[in-house]
Design an enzyme around this catalytic site. Structure first.
Site, short mmCIF file in Angstrom:
data_model
loop_
_atom_site.label_atom_id
_atom_site.label_comp_id
_atom_site.label_asym_id
_atom_site.label_seq_id
_atom_site.Cartn_x
_atom_site.Cartn_y
_atom_site.Cartn_z
N THR A 1 53.52 62.71 86.67
CA THR A 1 54.93 62.73 86.32
C THR A 1 55.64 62.20 87.56
O THR A 1 55.02 61.48 88.34
CB THR A 1 55.37 64.15 85.91
OG1 THR A 1 56.75 64.17 85.73
CG2 THR A 1 55.02 65.19 86.91
N GLU B 1 54.63 63.36 80.45
CA GLU B 1 53.34 64.06 80.43
C GLU B 1 52.25 63.15 80.98
O GLU B 1 52.25 62.85 82.15
CB GLU B 1 53.00 64.55 79.01
CG GLU B 1 52.17 65.82 78.94
CD GLU B 1 50.91 65.89 79.79
OE1 GLU B 1 51.00 66.43 80.91
OE2 GLU B 1 49.84 65.49 79.33
N ASP C 1 50.72 69.69 76.07
CA ASP C 1 50.73 70.78 77.07
C ASP C 1 50.60 72.15 76.39
O ASP C 1 50.41 73.16 77.07
CB ASP C 1 52.01 70.74 77.91
CG ASP C 1 51.85 69.90 79.16
OD1 ASP C 1 50.75 69.34 79.38
OD2 ASP C 1 52.82 69.79 79.94
N SER D 1 54.16 73.04 84.24
CA SER D 1 53.89 73.44 85.62
C SER D 1 54.91 72.87 86.59
O SER D 1 54.80 73.07 87.80
CB SER D 1 52.50 72.95 86.05
OG SER D 1 51.51 73.56 85.26
N1 GLU Z 1 53.16 67.80 81.51
C1 GLU Z 1 53.05 68.32 82.83
C2 GLU Z 1 53.81 69.61 82.98
O1 GLU Z 1 54.81 69.76 82.38
C3 GLU Z 1 53.63 67.39 83.84
C4 GLU Z 1 52.96 66.10 83.83
C5 GLU Z 1 51.98 66.01 84.90
O2 GLU Z 1 52.33 66.03 86.07
O3 GLU Z 1 50.84 65.92 84.56
O4 GLU Z 1 53.43 70.45 83.71
#
Ligand code: GLU
Length: 609
Positions: free
Chosen positions: A418, A438, A460, A485
C-alpha cells in the site's frame, strides 16, 4: 534476555519549540497551488530538514506536489489530499480513488487528534460465505483478481471529508496538480517497472488494464514517460462534480458495472468471479469519523487508528507491554527480544478480538489498557522465546496474573503493499495517512476509460473462521469493513506534535511502525536512522520475518540461541515520517533504499554546510 522491568512511566517534560520557526512564513496567496513540472521532480532524498512544512511519501512527484501546496499557503490537510491524489497517478498499484485508507490528523490549534476511517466496505448482499464456492473457500489468488473482492472505495470521500472538516482549499483545486501529472506523465523507474512485471500475467486477463499498463504487451520500460489521460479526465470529472460523480454518478455506475460483469479477455481463460457491488452500496457509503486510539508510552501520547483497523490497538497494546521494560538501557538483542515478544502477544490478541466494531464487539479500551498489557507482559521470559501460535488473553477480564486462554488464532493471509504519506504544515498541523488498494495492483481491473484500478480489499476478510469453533471477528458481512493493519500514527509530547509515521506492508505495517517507533524513542535513533535499520517482524507465527541485513548478525545469533526462528523476507515495509527537532525545525524522513527509496522534502530547507 528480557530488559529490566520498569515501574509506572513518568511524563517527559522537555519544552517544545514547535512552531516559532514555522509561523514566520508568508500569508496564503489567493491563487491555487500549481504542480512542479510533472516529469522532472526534484531528485529523491530520504531526508530533508527545514521549516515551512514538510512532506514524506514514496514518490518524488507526489511529495513535490504536497510541498507546492504548502508553499502556496495550503495547510497539512490540503497538502495531504493533493499528495494522495498524485500518488494515485505515480503509485496506481498501491493507492487511488479505487481504494481506501485511514487518515489521522493533528490539529495544532486545538491540540487534538482526529481520525477518518475511509475503509472499503462489503456490499449489502455479502454474507460470511462471500468467498465460498461449493462450500469451499476460494483460493486466495482466484479471489484477488475478481469483482468479488472489490469493496466500495473510500478514498475520494475521505479526501472530501478531510477538506470539509479541516482543509482550506477546494477539492477541485487540490486535484488539479495530480490531473496535470496524469496528463503530462512521469518517468518510469525500476520499482514501477518491477511492480508491473510482477502483475503482467493477471493484468493481461483484462483488456482495459493491459491497454493502460502493458503498452505493446510489456511493462513500460525504465526511463519512458507513463501518461494516464483517462485518469486525468476522471480527476477533472471529480473536480467538476465532486465526489457525487463517484458515489452517485457516472464513475460509480462504471465501477458497479465492471464489478458485476468483469471484462475479461476470453483468450486468457481467466474466471473473474463477479461481485454484487451496487449503486445503492456506493450511495450508502460513509467515511467514519471516530476517536483515535491513544496510549501513553514513556510520557508520549501515541495516537493511532481504531478498528476497523487493527493498527492502533495492536501497536498500542505492544507499546503498553513494552512500557514495562527498560529498552533504553537494554542490550541490542534484549531490546529486540522484547520487541518481538510484545508484537507476538499483541497479534495473538488482535487475531482473536479485532474486526469491524459495527459487527463485532471489539474490546478496544480493554486491549489498550495498561492492566491488560501487564497481564500479558509477564509471559515474556528473558531467556526463551514464546511459542507461536500463542493463545489470546481476555481484555474484558484481564485477571491479576499472567493469562493466555482459549485457542490461538493465526495471522491470516494479507497483502504486502500500500502506501503512506506524512505531512506537516507551518502551523504545526500534521497528517499521517495510509492508503491502499490492498494487493499491489489491487483486483487488476481498470475501469475502461477511467484510468484507475479497483481494490481487492475484501480479501482482507478471513474466507473461513481462522480456527474452527473459535469466534472470528473478521468474517465477511453485509456492509462490513475488512480488518486492516494500517497504522498511521501521530505522537505528541505535552500535547504538541513530536513525530508521525506510517508504512505499507500488510500485517508487517504494525511491526514496522512498532520497530521504528521504539528504535526512535527508546534507542535514541533519529526517525531517519530508525527507518533505515534492518527490520524483523513477529506476528504470532512460528517463524519471525527478517530482512537480509539482519540475518547473520550478532543479534540474529543471540535471538536464535533463545528459540527464535528467522525466515528471509527481502523487504519489510516502506516507512515515511516527520519529526520535530529540538530547534523547531522539521525533519522529513523516508526510505533510503526500500521500495526504490522514498521522497522527503521541506518547504524551506535548512542551509547546508
Ligand atoms: N490491505 C492491507 C491492510 O489493510 C494493506 C495493504 C498492504 O499493505 O498489504 O492492512
Amino acid at each position: 534476555m528480557s530488559a529490566r522491568r520498569l515501574g509506572p512511566t513518568t511524563r517527559l517534560v522537555t519544552p517544545l519549540l514547535l512552531v516559532s520557526a514555522l509561523t514566520a512564513f508568508a500569508p496564503p496567496p489567493a491563487t491555487a497551488p500549481t504542480a512542479a513540472p510533472a516529469a522532472t521532480p526534484a531528485p529523491k532524498s530520504a531526508e530533508a530538514t527545514g521549516t515551512g512544512g514538510a512532506v514524506a511519501s514514496v514518490s518524488a512527484e507526489a511529495t513535490d506536489i504536497g510541498i507546492a501546496v504548502l508553499r502556496h499557503g495550503g495547510n497539512a490537510v490540503d497538502a495531504a489530499v493533493a499528495t494522495a491524489a498524485a500518488l494515485g497517478v505515480t503509485e496506481p498499484y498501491s493507492s487511488g480513488i479505487g481504494g481506501g485508507g485511514y487518515f489521522v490528523y493533528y490539529d495544532a490549534r486545538r491540540h487534538q487528534v482526529f481520525t477518518l476511517d475511509g475503509r472499503e466496505t462489503a456490499p449489502a448482499t455479502a454474507t460470511s460465505g462471500l468467498f465460498l464456492e461449493n462450500g469451499k473457500p476460494l483460493a486466495f489468488g482466484d479471489a484477488v483478481s475478481s469483482g468479488l473482492s472489490v469493496g466500495v472505495p473510500g478514498s475520494a470521500q475521505t479526501w472530501q471529508e478531510a477538506l470539509d472538516r479541516w482543509g482550506s482549499r477546494s477539492f477541485a483545486d487540490l486535484l488539479r496538480p495530480a490531473e496535470r501529472l496524469a496528463e503530462k506523465g512521469f518517468v518510469v523507474d525500476q520499482t514501477f517497472h518491477d511492480q508491473t512485471a510482477a502483475n503482467q500475467t493477471r493484468f493481461g486477463y483484462f483488456p482495459a488494464t493491459r491497454a493502460l499498463f502493458l503498452p505493446g504487451g510489456q511493462p513500460p520500460t525504465v526511463g519512458s514517460v507513463f501518461r494516464n489521460p483517462d485518469l486525468a479526465a476522471t480527476y477533472r470529472e471529480l473536480a467538476r462534480q465532486g465526489t457525487a460523480a463517484l458515489y452517485r454518478g457516472d464513475i460509480g455506475r462504471d465501477i458497479t458495472s465492471l464489478v458485476q460483469r468483469p471484462q475479461v479477455d476470453p483468450a486468457s481463460g481467466w474466471n473473474a468471479r463477479p461481485g454484487q457491488l451496487s449503486t445503492a452500496d456506493l450511495a450508502a457509503y460513509r467515511v467514519r469519523a471516530q476517536a483515535p486510539t491513544e496510549v501513553d508510552y514513556r510520557g508520549l501520547d501515541v495516537y493511532g487508528i481504531a478498528p476497523s483497523s487493527s493498527g492502533g490497538t495492536t501497536v498500542g497494546e505492544a507499546l503498553n507491554i513494552l512500557n514495562t521494560f527498560d529498552l533504553a538501557h537494554a542490550s541490542s538483542s534484549q531490546y529486540l527480544h522484547d520487541y518481538l515478544e510484545a508484537s507476538r502477544i499483541a497479534f495473538a490478541d488482535r487475531n482473536r478480538w479485532v474486526g469491524d466494531p459495527r459487527f463485532v464487539d471489539v474490546p478496544t479500551q480493554g486491549l489498550l489498557s495498561q492492566r491488560f498489557a501487564d497481564s500479558r507482559a509477564c509471559l515474556i521470559s528473558p531467556t526463551s522465546s514464546l511459542t507461536s501460535p500463542l493463545a489470546p488473553g481476555d481484555p474484558n477480564n484481564p485477571g491479576a496474573g499472567c493469562v493466555s486462554s482459549g485457542t490461538p488464532a493465526p495471522t491470516t493471509t494479507e497483502g504486502t503493499h500500500t502506501t503512506h504519506l506524512t505531512v506537516a504544515d507551518r502551523w504545526g498541523d500534521v497528517v499521517s495517512y495510509t492508503l491502499t488498494i490492498e494487493q499491489t495492483g489491487g483486483s487488476a481491473m481498470v475501469i475502461p476509460g477511467r484510468g484507475f484500478l479497483l481494490n481487492n480489499e475484501l480479501t482482507d476478510f478471513d474466507f473461513t473462521p481462522a480456527v474452527a469453533g473459535v469466534p472470528d471477528p473478521n468474517l465477511p458481512g453485509p456492509g462490513k469493513r475488512p480488518r486492516s493493519s494500517m497504522s498511521p500514527t501521530i505522537v505528541l509530547k505535552d500535547g504538541r506534535f513530536d513525530f508521525a509515521l506510517g508504512s505499507p506492508g500488510g500485517s508487517t505495517i504494525i511491526t514496522t511502525v512498532l520497530q521504528v517507533l521504539t528504535e526512535h524513542v527508546d534507542r535514541g535513533l533519529s526517525l531517519e536512522q530508525a527507518i533505515a535499520v534492518p527490520r524483523i517482524s513477529q506476528r504470532n507465527r512460528s517463524v519471525t520475518d527478517a530482512e537480509p541485513a539482519f540475518l547473520g548478525s550478532a543479534d540474529a545469533q543471540a535471538l536464535t540461541a533463545i528459540g527464535e526462528t528467522f525466515t528471509l523476507n527481502p523487504e519489510i515495509g516502506a516507512a515515511a515520517g516527520i519529526q520535530l527537532l529540538p530547534d523547531g525545525q522539521l525533519q522529513a524522513a523516508a526510505e533510503p533504499v526500500r521500495r526504490g527509496g522514498g521522497a522527503a522534502a521541506v518547504v524551506d530547507p535548512a542551509p547546508t554546510g
